[in-house]
Design a protein around this motif. Structure first.
Motif, PDB file in Angstrom:
ATOM      1  N   ALA A  41       0.653  -1.398  -0.190  1.00  0.00           N
ATOM      2  CA  ALA A  41       0.338   0.172  -0.004  1.00  0.00           C
ATOM      3  C   ALA A  41       1.167   1.534  -0.086  1.00  0.00           C
ATOM      4  O   ALA A  41       0.280   2.220  -0.513  1.00  0.00           O
ATOM      5  N   ARG A  42       1.935   0.753   1.034  1.00  0.00           N
ATOM      6  CA  ARG A  42       2.461   2.676   0.376  1.00  0.00           C
ATOM      7  C   ARG A  42       3.479   2.624  -0.568  1.00  0.00           C
ATOM      8  O   ARG A  42       3.523   3.796  -1.149  1.00  0.00           O
ATOM      9  N   LEU A  43       3.584   1.317  -0.922  1.00  0.00           N
ATOM     10  CA  LEU A  43       4.211   1.034  -2.358  1.00  0.00           C
ATOM     11  C   LEU A  43       3.588   2.274  -3.781  1.00  0.00           C
ATOM     12  O   LEU A  43       4.070   2.761  -4.799  1.00  0.00           O
ATOM     13  N   ARG A  44       2.690   1.561  -3.458  1.00  0.00           N
ATOM     14  CA  ARG A  44       1.633   2.342  -4.225  1.00  0.00           C
ATOM     15  C   ARG A  44       1.018   3.592  -4.464  1.00  0.00           C
ATOM     16  O   ARG A  44       0.983   3.985  -5.285  1.00  0.00           O
ATOM     17  N   ALA A  45       1.479   4.210  -3.091  1.00  0.00           N
ATOM     18  CA  ALA A  45       0.980   5.327  -2.278  1.00  0.00           C
ATOM     19  C   ALA A  45       2.246   6.392  -3.355  1.00  0.00           C
ATOM     20  O   ALA A  45       1.713   6.801  -3.600  1.00  0.00           O
ATOM     21  N   LEU A  46       2.950   5.647  -3.128  1.00  0.00           N
ATOM     22  CA  LEU A  46       3.618   6.248  -3.719  1.00  0.00           C
ATOM     23  C   LEU A  46       4.281   6.979  -5.342  1.00  0.00           C
ATOM     24  O   LEU A  46       4.470   7.921  -5.340  1.00  0.00           O
ATOM     25  N   SER A  47       3.633   5.476  -5.793  1.00  0.00           N
ATOM     26  CA  SER A  47       3.833   5.523  -7.067  1.00  0.00           C
ATOM     27  C   SER A  47       2.759   6.729  -7.459  1.00  0.00           C
ATOM     28  O   SER A  47       2.633   7.081  -8.870  1.00  0.00           O
ATOM     29  N   ASP A  48       1.533   6.598  -6.832  1.00  0.00           N
ATOM     30  CA  ASP A  48       0.287   7.425  -7.193  1.00  0.00           C
ATOM     31  C   ASP A  48       0.644   9.058  -7.182  1.00  0.00           C
ATOM     32  O   ASP A  48       0.514   9.613  -7.757  1.00  0.00           O
ATOM     33  N   ALA A  49       1.210   9.190  -5.214  1.00  0.00           N
ATOM     34  CA  ALA A  49       1.990  10.593  -5.469  1.00  0.00           C
ATOM     35  C   ALA A  49       2.867  10.660  -6.860  1.00  0.00           C
ATOM     36  O   ALA A  49       3.141  12.117  -7.102  1.00  0.00           O
ATOM     37  N   LEU A  50       3.726   9.833  -7.357  1.00  0.00           N
ATOM     38  CA  LEU A  50       4.455  10.464  -8.479  1.00  0.00           C
ATOM     39  C   LEU A  50       3.590  10.862  -9.330  1.00  0.00           C
ATOM     40  O   LEU A  50       3.959  11.324 -10.000  1.00  0.00           O
ATOM     41  N   ALA A  51       2.446   9.674  -9.926  1.00  0.00           N
ATOM     42  CA  ALA A  51       1.574  10.003 -10.545  1.00  0.00           C
ATOM     43  C   ALA A  51       1.094  11.755 -10.790  1.00  0.00           C
ATOM     44  O   ALA A  51       0.897  12.502 -12.353  1.00  0.00           O
ATOM     45  N   GLN A  52       1.113  12.413 -10.027  1.00  0.00           N
ATOM     46  CA  GLN A  52       0.690  13.411  -9.658  1.00  0.00           C
ATOM     47  C   GLN A  52       1.601  14.852  -9.541  1.00  0.00           C
ATOM     48  O   GLN A  52       1.271  15.803 -10.408  1.00  0.00           O
ATOM     49  N   LEU A  53       3.342  14.324  -9.943  1.00  0.00           N
ATOM     50  CA  LEU A  53       3.946  15.497 -10.449  1.00  0.00           C
ATOM     51  C   LEU A  53       4.415  15.507 -12.322  1.00  0.00           C
ATOM     52  O   LEU A  53       3.500  14.610 -12.749  1.00  0.00           O
ATOM     53  N   PRO A  54       4.784  17.173 -12.378  1.00  0.00           N
ATOM     54  CA  PRO A  54       5.531  16.574 -13.650  1.00  0.00           C
ATOM     55  C   PRO A  54       5.561  15.948 -13.528  1.00  0.00           C
ATOM     56  O   PRO A  54       7.278  15.109 -13.995  1.00  0.00           O
ATOM     57  N   ASP A  55       5.642  15.382 -15.601  1.00  0.00           N
ATOM     58  CA  ASP A  55       6.053  13.910 -15.504  1.00  0.00           C
ATOM     59  C   ASP A  55       7.966  14.786 -15.923  1.00  0.00           C
ATOM     60  O   ASP A  55       8.716  13.257 -15.322  1.00  0.00           O
ATOM     61  N   ARG A  56       8.674  15.312 -15.492  1.00  0.00           N
ATOM     62  CA  ARG A  56      10.310  15.862 -15.476  1.00  0.00           C
ATOM     63  C   ARG A  56      10.587  15.581 -14.320  1.00  0.00           C
ATOM     64  O   ARG A  56      12.038  15.195 -14.033  1.00  0.00           O
ATOM     65  N   GLN A  57       9.750  16.111 -13.564  1.00  0.00           N
ATOM     66  CA  GLN A  57      10.158  15.925 -11.844  1.00  0.00           C
ATOM     67  C   GLN A  57       9.705  14.493 -11.661  1.00  0.00           C
ATOM     68  O   GLN A  57      10.843  14.318 -10.786  1.00  0.00           O
ATOM     69  N   ALA A  58       9.161  13.922 -11.862  1.00  0.00           N
ATOM     70  CA  ALA A  58       9.059  12.709 -11.683  1.00  0.00           C
ATOM     71  C   ALA A  58      10.238  11.567 -12.090  1.00  0.00           C
ATOM     72  O   ALA A  58      10.127  10.648 -11.344  1.00  0.00           O
ATOM     73  N   GLN A  59      10.356  11.743 -13.581  1.00  0.00           N
ATOM     74  CA  GLN A  59      11.625  11.231 -13.791  1.00  0.00           C
ATOM     75  C   GLN A  59      12.863  11.493 -13.251  1.00  0.00           C
ATOM     76  O   GLN A  59      13.483  10.212 -12.820  1.00  0.00           O
ATOM     77  N   ALA A  60      13.274  11.885 -12.983  1.00  0.00           N
ATOM     78  CA  ALA A  60      13.862  12.746 -12.147  1.00  0.00           C
ATOM     79  C   ALA A  60      14.063  12.663 -10.181  1.00  0.00           C
ATOM     80  O   ALA A  60      15.441  11.631 -10.299  1.00  0.00           O
ATOM     81  N   VAL A  61      13.522  12.699  -9.574  1.00  0.00           N
ATOM     82  CA  VAL A  61      13.028  12.077  -8.717  1.00  0.00           C
ATOM     83  C   VAL A  61      13.289  10.023  -8.312  1.00  0.00           C
ATOM     84  O   VAL A  61      13.799  10.089  -7.845  1.00  0.00           O
ATOM     85  N   ALA A  62      12.554   9.508  -9.457  1.00  0.00           N
ATOM     86  CA  ALA A  62      12.749   8.330  -9.685  1.00  0.00           C
ATOM     87  C   ALA A  62      14.094   7.860  -9.697  1.00  0.00           C
ATOM     88  O   ALA A  62      14.657   7.528  -9.575  1.00  0.00           O
ATOM     89  N   LEU A  63      14.131   8.614 -10.849  1.00  0.00           N
ATOM     90  CA  LEU A  63      16.185   8.037 -11.395  1.00  0.00           C
ATOM     91  C   LEU A  63      17.260   8.820 -10.178  1.00  0.00           C
ATOM     92  O   LEU A  63      17.687   7.437  -9.741  1.00  0.00           O
ATOM     93  N   ARG A  64      16.582   9.633  -8.748  1.00  0.00           N
ATOM     94  CA  ARG A  64      17.516   9.440  -7.886  1.00  0.00           C
ATOM     95  C   ARG A  64      17.325   9.314  -6.806  1.00  0.00           C
ATOM     96  O   ARG A  64      18.431   8.065  -6.277  1.00  0.00           O
TER      97      ARG A  64
END
Lengths: 204, 115
Positions: free
Chosen positions: A130-153
């Motif tokens: 549930a936590r990881l899904r929540a993190l992923s859903d939160a990532l989905a709310q960011l602008p694409d480039r921010q989500a990508q940079a945060v995920a890679l970092r």
């Protein structure tokens, strides 16, 4: 990892010293063993990257297959020394994942709730999911480039210069995107703290 | 930084949990991927635009250049026919004939004859 071995043991260690690029070029020139060796080497990494961003196994598998398919397609046109295969795959995978996340923005959360495994899932496992899904859903709310940079970092643990290479932007831009992305993520997740069990249980 | 704020602790914990994921591709996925690899690569060439296709049909830029030059020459001959053309037309048709394709041409011709 008993599951992966059954098919993979067929691949001899012929390619132990070959680079990813050597294997890709061998595949392009028609060596069928090269694709097996590349799959063995790269598929687990691609699948992990997709699963960390999407927190959904079926979606992550589709993305992993798609990313590998793009690798097979680019093989005949691959130019030696121009890029690293892993860098190229990180880029393709992170783009495919943000495509998926973007679609998720328009779907209500309960529609995509993943069915639980039949395995005896202890409460802790369910909570992690549930936590990881929540993190992923939160990532989905960011602008694409921010989500990508945060995920890679933060999900892949890559350095800023590596991320700059993958995203084809400056290191300063990476720093700015990750900082803004993490702040936004933090704000989104703050509201779900209690629900995700971070009130009574001490952070690891 | 010893002071951390709680949401960031939570986020760092979540990042760590995500990084710990190490899924193993199952046989079905491996089979899907290898089946893709075995398939011949489709030759993906970008489709030329309709204009580019028409251009190619006519014979490319050089042909288009000649076509444009011929068009301009035709219009000019229409507006101000050299005597040999006018004589030939008169000889052929028996009288002076003026033909126009559009209102603009009449206007241009009119302007020229006025001036």
């Amino acid at each position: 990892m008993p599951l992966a071995r059954s098919q993979m043991t067929a691949v001899p260690d012929l390619f132990a010293h070959a680079s990813d690029e050597d294997l890709l070029l061998a595949h392009a020139s028609g060596d069928p063993r090269a694709a097996e060796a590349l799959t063995q080497r790269l598929l687990p990494r691609v699948l992990a990257q997709a699963l960390r961003m999407l927190a959904n196994r079926a979606e992550a598998e589709d993305v992993a297959q798609d990313a590998m398919l793009r690798l097979w397609r680019i093989a005949p046109d691959w130019r030696r020394g121009e890029a690293q295969v892993t860098t190229w795959l990180y880029r393709v995978t992170v783009n495919l994942c943000t495509d998926r996340l973007r679609k998720r923005r328009h779907v209500a959360i309960d529609e995509v709730a993943e069915p639980l495994d039949a395995t005896p899932s202890v409460a802790a496992q369910m909570q992690t999911r549930a936590r990881l899904r929540a993190l992923s859903d939160a990532l989905a709310q960011l602008p694409d480039r921010q989500a990508q940079a945060v995920a890679l970092r933060h999900l892949e643990g890559l350095s800023n210069p590596q991320i700059a290479g993958i995203m084809d932007i400056s290191v300063a831009s990476v720093e700015s995107l990750t900082a803004r992305g993490k702040r936004a993520l933090s704000a989104i997740m703050a509201g779900r703290k209690a629900e995700l069990g971070y009130d009574d249980d001490e952070p690891a | 930084m010893t002071m951390t704020n709680p949401p960031d602790d939570m986020l760092d914990d979540l990042f760590a949990q995500a990084r710990n994921l190490a899924p193993v591709p199952d046989d079905a996925l491996i089979a899907r991927v290898l089946a893709d690899a075995a398939r011949p690569v489709p030759v993906l060439r970008p489709q030329p635009s309709v204009l580019a296709q028409m251009r190619a049909m006519i014979g490319g830029w050089p042909a288009l250049g000649s076509l444009a030059a011929a068009t301009v020459a035709g219009i000019w001959i229409g507006i101000a026919p050299p005597p040999v053309v006018a004589d030939y037309a008169t000889g052929l048709l028996g009288e002076t004939v003026s033909l126009g394709l559009s209102a603009e041409e009449f206007m241009i011709a009119g302007d020229l004859s006025d001036g």
